[in-house]
Enzyme design. Structure first.
Site, mmCIF file in Angstrom:
data_model
loop_
_atom_site.group_PDB
_atom_site.id
_atom_site.type_symbol
_atom_site.label_atom_id
_atom_site.label_comp_id
_atom_site.label_asym_id
_atom_site.label_seq_id
_atom_site.Cartn_x
_atom_site.Cartn_y
_atom_site.Cartn_z
ATOM 1 N N TRP A 272 0.826 -1.199 0.000
ATOM 2 C CA TRP A 272 0.000 0.000 0.000
ATOM 3 C C TRP A 272 0.865 1.257 0.000
ATOM 4 O O TRP A 272 0.520 2.265 -0.617
ATOM 5 C CB TRP A 272 -0.912 -0.002 1.228
ATOM 6 C CG TRP A 272 -1.752 1.232 1.376
ATOM 7 C CD1 TRP A 272 -2.991 1.464 0.850
ATOM 8 C CD2 TRP A 272 -1.421 2.428 2.097
ATOM 9 N NE1 TRP A 272 -3.440 2.707 1.198
ATOM 10 C CE2 TRP A 272 -2.497 3.331 1.967
ATOM 11 C CE3 TRP A 272 -0.308 2.811 2.859
ATOM 12 C CZ2 TRP A 272 -2.500 4.587 2.557
ATOM 13 C CZ3 TRP A 272 -0.305 4.078 3.443
ATOM 14 C CH2 TRP A 272 -1.387 4.945 3.285
ATOM 15 N N HIS A 273 2.019 1.189 0.683
ATOM 16 C CA HIS A 273 2.861 2.372 0.800
ATOM 17 C C HIS A 273 3.533 2.749 -0.517
ATOM 18 O O HIS A 273 3.896 3.912 -0.704
ATOM 19 C CB HIS A 273 3.944 2.150 1.870
ATOM 20 C CG HIS A 273 3.438 2.338 3.264
ATOM 21 N ND1 HIS A 273 2.811 1.340 3.967
ATOM 22 C CD2 HIS A 273 3.447 3.423 4.085
ATOM 23 C CE1 HIS A 273 2.467 1.793 5.167
ATOM 24 N NE2 HIS A 273 2.839 3.059 5.257
ATOM 25 N N GLY A 274 3.727 1.806 -1.403
ATOM 26 C CA GLY A 274 4.353 2.181 -2.659
ATOM 27 C C GLY A 274 4.663 0.988 -3.537
ATOM 28 O O GLY A 274 4.779 -0.151 -3.070
ATOM 29 N N PHE A 424 2.226 8.817 -0.916
ATOM 30 C CA PHE A 424 1.495 7.553 -0.862
ATOM 31 C C PHE A 424 0.004 7.738 -1.153
ATOM 32 O O PHE A 424 -0.704 6.769 -1.285
ATOM 33 C CB PHE A 424 1.661 6.907 0.523
ATOM 34 C CG PHE A 424 3.106 6.673 0.890
ATOM 35 C CD1 PHE A 424 4.002 6.180 -0.047
ATOM 36 C CD2 PHE A 424 3.571 6.973 2.160
ATOM 37 C CE1 PHE A 424 5.325 5.976 0.287
ATOM 38 C CE2 PHE A 424 4.891 6.765 2.501
ATOM 39 C CZ PHE A 424 5.770 6.270 1.557
#
Length: 424
Positions: A272-274, A424
């Site tokens: 999810w963060h990247g 993000f």
């Protein structure tokens, strides 16, 4: 606007569906389109480049077509807002919102749009709909939280950032002791940056009579990784717990299911963060650190505030805090590094004889400011934020507010320093 319209309409269709099959159709449609947008804009390049690398390993050369676009602002956050709303309507935890303006405000509420916290419709929508009357105490507490957030962002994070950037950019030329220093400073940079934003968002919202979900609870005072994740980015951790971990079976079933579900939520959290393998490895490392606690059924041991009622922690608590912080910092290397190659080189360079060298130059100002932050937060670790000090003597409170404002005016980095989580 399309996402808002999609979820608003889907929620109405789910609620008025005559049977579960129709309701599930609208649920799946909304989830698929939302995740499709998120996957296309945020992860398309990652998957196509990874596929090209995989094919290249077999001797084939392809030139993939990648997107040259800017990531839509706040897409990770407003997508999760919409998903939680649709799922909660389907599960009948909340009624579908009839007023499109109220629903649009819930999704795009400006303090949390670009960097959270990730709100729930069950928590924020009722506040949107009710009549709010200005509350002096709530607003004053909000201003204190904004002040503390500005201090953490502008004084702590933005002063650590140039040193961290320099060390990571020249990691192959730095002694191991400086590399360790770089990781430690990054730990406080990302904490000051992200929790500072959350404090500003929560404080700003209080000025409007709205209470957002708490996002940080002094995580670096945690005694194990499980406690750390109950205190760091709380809104995201609880989102994955409620909408991924529990639907997968949670802690029900055998140990294998618990381990599988734990790795799933940590890996998904990293992704999810990247769109980078470094974030996935970061998530996997945290899952590995969590594993011994899960196997020994110790992941719910430290639920209370550390050293409650005491000035200082005992030796065991202090040792556990330091050990947990060390594990978190090790994982931060992957979070901060631009690639897996850089992260592995960085770690390899740490384990060298130069670890015994004294790191020069010492960032004395930054260390002193970090100690000020830690002392204030430790003294208020049972509160919602560092300046929630209404119980203190009035003159001591005023002195502390003035002291923090002076530190901001004297030491703040007033350059163009965006928040880390904006990406993000």
């Amino acid at each position: 606007m399309f996402s808002i319209a999609l979820d608003y309409f889907s929620g109405l269709q789910i609620e008025k569906s005559k049977n579960n099959k129709t309701a599930k159709f609208w649920l799946v449609t909304s989830i698929a389109i939302n995740l499709g947008f998120l996957g296309f804009f945020k992860y398309y390049n990652f998957f196509i480049d990874s596929f090209a690398d995989l094919i290249g390993g077999f001797g084939f050369v392809i030139h993939p077509w990648t997107l040259k676009i800017i990531l839509p602002i706040g897409i990770s956050f407003y997508t999760f807002h919409g998903l939680s709303y649709i799922i909660d309507v389907y599960k009948k935890k909340i009624k579908a919102e009839k007023n499109p303006i109220d629903y649009a405000l819930f999704v795009s509420y400006f303090p949390l749009l670009v960097a959270g916290p990730i709100e729930r419709a069950t928590h924020l929508l009722p506040q949107v709909k009710k009549i709010r009357i200005f509350n002096y105490e709530q607003a004053a507490n909000g201003i204190r939280q904004i002040l503390w957030g500005l201090f953490k962002k502008m004084v702590i994070a933005d002063n650590c950032a140039p040193i961290v950037n320099e060390i990571f950019a020249n990691h192959d030329q730095e002694p191991a002791s400086r590399l360790v220093l770089g990781v430690l400073l990054f730990a406080f940079q990302i904490y000051g940056d992200f929790s500072g934003y959350s404090d500003i968002a929560l404080g700003t919202s209080r000025l409007f009579g709205m209470e957002l979900l708490k996002n940080f609870a002094f995580p670096y005072f945690s005694r194990d990784i499980a406690e750390f994740w109950r205190r760091w980015h709380i809104s995201l951790s609880s989102w994955f717990r409620d909408y991924v971990y529990f639907p997968l079976g949670g802690s029900r079933g055998g140990m294998w299911m618990k381990i599988r579900n734990t790795f799933v939520i940590f890996l998904v959290s990293g992704f999810w963060h990247g769109a980078n393998w470094t974030f996935i490895v970061w998530g996997g490392l945290n899952a590995l650190f969590f594993l011994p606690l899960l196997i020994r059924d110790k992941n719910r041991d430290n639920l209370e505030v550390v050293a409650m009622g005491r000035l200082l922690p005992n030796f065991r608590d202090f040792f556990n805090i330091v050990l947990t912080f060390a594990l978190v910092c090790f994982a931060w290397i992957f979070f901060r590094a631009e690639s897996m190659t850089v992260a592995l080189q960085y770690i390899g360079d740490i384990f060298s004889s130069s670890i015994l060298q004294f790191p020069k130059p010492i960032p004395k100002k930054e260390i002193a400011l970090i100690l000020v932050m830690l002392c204030i937060e430790w003294s208020n670790r049972a509160q919602n934020h560092g300046l929630e000090i209404e119980r203190w003597n009035p003159w001591v409170r005023r002195f502390l507010y003035a002291f923090i404002m002076v530190l901001i005016l004297v030491f703040a980095n007033f350059g163009n320093n965006e928040f880390i989580y904006f990406q993000f």
